[in-house]
Every structure is written in C-alpha cells, then in structure tokens.
Design an enzyme around this catalytic site. Structure first.
Site, mmCIF file in Angstrom:
data_model
loop_
_atom_site.group_PDB
_atom_site.id
_atom_site.type_symbol
_atom_site.label_atom_id
_atom_site.label_comp_id
_atom_site.label_asym_id
_atom_site.label_seq_id
_atom_site.Cartn_x
_atom_site.Cartn_y
_atom_site.Cartn_z
ATOM 1 N N HIS A 73 1.932 -14.218 -40.569
ATOM 2 C CA HIS A 73 1.844 -14.428 -39.124
ATOM 3 C C HIS A 73 0.417 -14.839 -38.748
ATOM 4 O O HIS A 73 -0.536 -14.150 -39.099
ATOM 5 C CB HIS A 73 2.198 -13.137 -38.373
ATOM 6 C CG HIS A 73 3.526 -12.570 -38.736
ATOM 7 N ND1 HIS A 73 3.852 -11.257 -38.487
ATOM 8 C CD2 HIS A 73 4.605 -13.117 -39.343
ATOM 9 C CE1 HIS A 73 5.095 -11.017 -38.908
ATOM 10 N NE2 HIS A 73 5.556 -12.140 -39.448
ATOM 11 N N TYR A 136 -5.822 -2.470 -38.359
ATOM 12 C CA TYR A 136 -6.461 -3.711 -37.921
ATOM 13 C C TYR A 136 -6.910 -3.600 -36.465
ATOM 14 O O TYR A 136 -6.221 -3.052 -35.610
ATOM 15 C CB TYR A 136 -5.557 -4.930 -38.122
ATOM 16 C CG TYR A 136 -4.166 -4.837 -37.556
ATOM 17 C CD1 TYR A 136 -3.818 -5.457 -36.360
ATOM 18 C CD2 TYR A 136 -3.160 -4.151 -38.244
ATOM 19 C CE1 TYR A 136 -2.537 -5.395 -35.859
ATOM 20 C CE2 TYR A 136 -1.862 -4.074 -37.739
ATOM 21 C CZ TYR A 136 -1.557 -4.699 -36.545
ATOM 22 O OH TYR A 136 -0.280 -4.634 -36.035
#
Length: 472
Positions: A73, A136
């Site tokens: 992605h 993240y």
C-alpha cells in the site's frame, strides 16, 4: 538482541529516493531493553536527508502468527516504520510518478531498526516471528478522502523474494486482488498551489511549471486569501508547496487611505493566513518580496541578511509579510526588483513612447537591475527541485546595475530608436508636478545574487533578457 546493545545511530539511504533505513541504539541488560524509537533532534541532524516530517498519529499492528503478510500500500503521507517486538521482512516499492517507479527495496527489521517511508512508496511486510508488533508513525490523520495506490504482492515485475511463499500464508482478499505494476496508476506528487495566477509572475509560473492535475493556479475569484473560510477551502494536507505570487503592487496608491488598507490586506493579512496553513500542514511556502523592503541608502548590493528599513506603505507591507513567512518552518522568500513580464510594465511603456515619437524624461538617480518574470519562475523552481536550504534569496537579472534612464535608453536602442531621445532627471524633478501621493523609492535597488548562485542557479543578464525580448 544483546549483540545489538550500545551501537551508534546510523542512517543509510536506499535505491528508492527518500526511503531511509535507521540503525537504532538499543540499551539493555538482564531486565530487558530500551530505545529511542523516534528522536527528532538527533535523527534530523544525522547529515542524511531525513525530514522533520511532523508525525501526528502512532499506530500499532499486532500479528499473532509467523507469515502474516500485509501490503503493498502506498499512502498519501510519510510513514516511519519500526518493530516493538518480533521481526519482519519488509518490502518497499516506489509507486510515485518518475524515473524510479517500480524500484524495489527489501530488508529485515527487528527492534534495532527503523525505516522512513516517503509518501507514495508502497509499504508491505511479512512477519518472521510470532507476536510481532509492527508500529508506524504517520504525518497525517487517516481520511476516507485520501488517495491510495496499491500493488499486488505477487507482481512479477517487482519480483519480491518473500521468505515464506505467498501461497502458504494468510493474505487478505483485497491484497490478493490488487493490480500488477503495469496496471498501477502512479501516485502523483503532492499538490502545488499558485496564487495570483493571472498576474505577470503567475503567467510565467504557468509557463515554467506547466499544466498538471496536481498544480492549482488560482486567482482571487476562486480563492480569496483574506476569507475566514480559507483553512477549510482545500484539503491542505494534500499540498506540498504554496507559491504566493499574489500581491498588492500599486506603490503610489498604497499611500492613500484606501490603498493602505488594501495593501495591508493583500500583503500581510493574506500572507499570515497562508503562513498559518503552511505551518499547520507541513507545506513549503514560497513568497515573493521586493527591494522596497530597503531604504536604498546602502553603498553596494543588498544581501538577504541586511536589516530591512522600508520607506513607504508598500515596502512596509512587504517587510511585514517577509517577517511572517520567515517563521514558517519550510519557506523561501524571493526578493526581486524592477519586474518585467507579460503585462503593463516599464519596458512596454518605453517601447510605446518610442514608437509614438515621444521623447521621455526618466529618473536617473535610482539604480538597480531589471528582473524578468521568467528568471523569477526559473529560480523559484530551481530552489524547490534542489531542496535548497530554506531562507531568503535575491533573484534579479544579473549584470551591471543601471538607472531607469539607462534602461530606457537601451530599450530605445534595441528597438531601433535614438537613445538620445531619453532625458535623465532626478526623482524630485520627475515627480515635481504630481498631484497625488507619491511613494518614496529606494535609490539603490541592487540586490546581491551570491546566495542563489551558490545553489547553482545563475540569473540571466538583464541586458541579454532585454535583447531577447525584441529578437523573438
């Protein structure tokens, strides 16, 4: 992990531009370990181009089993990836428009490594240990309006050598059905907003940057910079650069009550609104300023670091705008002088007078260099493309400074008319019969070009630009 304790922070570039690997110092003993996962001051001072990307959200993806596979992605924001526990095999594919579209980088990441993933680079991973916590940081909040780009994990062109075969692991149906590289629509660059697009500089910027879906050329009719609704007028996180080519430039009218109000609205209030938006959204703000921020009393060219001391209202508003923009974390201020472009300007006026047989009187005690809007546009683009250090740059034509009278004589000469028809007069003599307010002008408008030349940009000599204007 014991063998990794005590190592120094190191940063390594990869074949994908902007994709940066970090080896993190991990400190531990028999009780466990500790690391600074993201330490802004240390990491942005490594000497590698690791941006101060301004994270706003921290996410954790916990994975029970070995072989959990996710991706590929590409998101419209930057991402800083690390592992809290466990270990992954990571694969990144450049899905941005450009020469490196389709480039692949793979590596293993455990708790002692991190990787910065720039906007538009496809991100994926496969867990190599159970109970892996993949973390993240991102510099934008998730939005249903955001545009993503995807690539199939099994794409033959990327040819990622997954450590665990994809036909033996759990993959979501969505990931299985993402397109092959040949069918991927590359992620476009972050948007550029150009204000004042119908002005002389705005038209030169359109010629220089071209028409692209990611560039918005706006006028006051479609984007009012003084509107209280400006913060909601765009999804600003989609923009990487705002080029403010809109300004109030009627220097004499600015000395009237109405003109003063309009000048401050356009050159200060609107600039403050753009500065606030740029700061809040991590946007680079490019602002075009003027020699009028100086009083013209200096002997020799003005440097970007010289203190401002404007004489009139117009110069005061430009100096105020400069001060506002200077505190935006990502900014370029381009100071220029004696601008010539596609529209009414001094050169066109002189040509018209020459052709009509009129012998003009022209000021001979103001000195500077002509600046063609094509040079401003080229210089501006150069700074952006080179990622030049943020700050103030002077952009004018190069060559020997001239007075306005000397420029006028040169215009007469290159258009085939007698330059002796131009008569030089002092500023006081020129405006002696004026009936309305007259703004004070700096006598010295020469700007030093050293800073922008140090970046590799060399402005065209003003005399050459003038000759080329009439030879085309």
């Amino acid at each position: 992990m014991a063998t990794e304790f005590g190592k120094n922070l190191t940063v390594t570039t990869t074949p994908i531009p902007g994709l940066i690997v970090l080896d993190l110092p991990v400190h531990g003993d028999s009780r466990g370990w500790f690391k600074e996962n993201w330490q802004r001051q240390k990491m942005t001072a490594t000497g590698i181009d690791l941006p101060d990307f301004g994270p706003v959200q921290n996410n954790i993806s916990f994975n029970d089993a070995v072989g959990t596979t996710r991706g590929i992605h590409a998101e419209p924001w930057d991402k800083y990836v690390s592992v809290a526990t466990g270990r992954i095999f990571g694969a990144w594919v450049d899905l941005r428009e450009g020469d490196t579209f389709g480039a692949v980088y793979t590596t293993e990441i455990d708790a002692s490594k991190a990787i910065f993933v720039p906007r538009g680079v496809g991100n994926s991973y496969q867990t190599l240990e159970p109970d892996t916590a993949y973390t993240y940081l991102v510099n934008d909040h998730w939005s249903p309006a955001a545009t993503y780009t995807f690539l199939n994990l099994a794409d033959e062109t990327a040819a990622i050598d997954w450590p665990i075969p994809l036909d033996t692991v759990e993959i979501s149906e969505k990931d299985k059905n993402h397109p092959r590289l040949a069918d991927v629509i590359p992620m476009a660059p972050k948007k550029i907003l150009v204000t004042g697009a119908n002005g002389q500089l705005g038209r030169a910027l359109r010629d220089e940057f071209g028409d692209h879906p990611w560039i918005d050329y706006t006028t006051r009719d479609d984007l009012d910079l003084t509107s209280p609704d400006l913060p909601a007028a765009r999804r600003w996180r989609d923009y990487g650069t705002i080029i403010n080519a809109a300004a109030y430039t009627r220097v004499d009218t600015a000395e009237t009550p109405d003109g003063r109000t309009d000048a401050w609205a356009a050159n200060v209030t609107a600039v403050a609104a753009l500065a606030r938006i740029a700061t809040e959204n991590g946007i680079t703000l490019v602002h075009v300023s003027s020699d009028y921020v100086f009083d013209g009393t200096k002997t020799g060219p003005y440097a970007p670091t010289d203190p401002v001391s404007p004489l009139g209202v117009y110069g005061q508003t430009k100096a105020a705008g400069d001060a506002i923009v200077s505190v935006v974390p990502r900014h370029y201020i381009l100071r220029t002088s004696w601008v010539i472009g596609d529209g009414p300007n001094f050169v066109r006026t002189m040509v018209s007078l020459a052709q009509r047989g009129i012998n003009p009187t022209v000021v001979n005690d103001q000195t500077g260099r002509l600046t063609f809007t094509t040079d401003i546009a080229r210089g501006l683009k150069h700074l952006l493309e080179r990622n030049a250090p943020y700050g103030i740059y002077n952009v004018t034509g190069s060559g020997e400074p001239q007075s306005w009278a000397e420029v006028a004589a040169e215009v007469f000469a290159v258009t085939g008319h007698d330059p002796q028809r131009v008569t030089g007069v002092t500023t006081e003599q020129y405006f002696a019969s004026a009936t309305g307010p007259i703004a004070p002008r700096p006598r010295n408008s020469v700007l030093d070009l050293g800073e922008i030349e140090a970046t590799g940009f060399h402005p065209t000599a003003a005399a050459d630009s003038l000759s080329r204007l009439f030879s085309s």
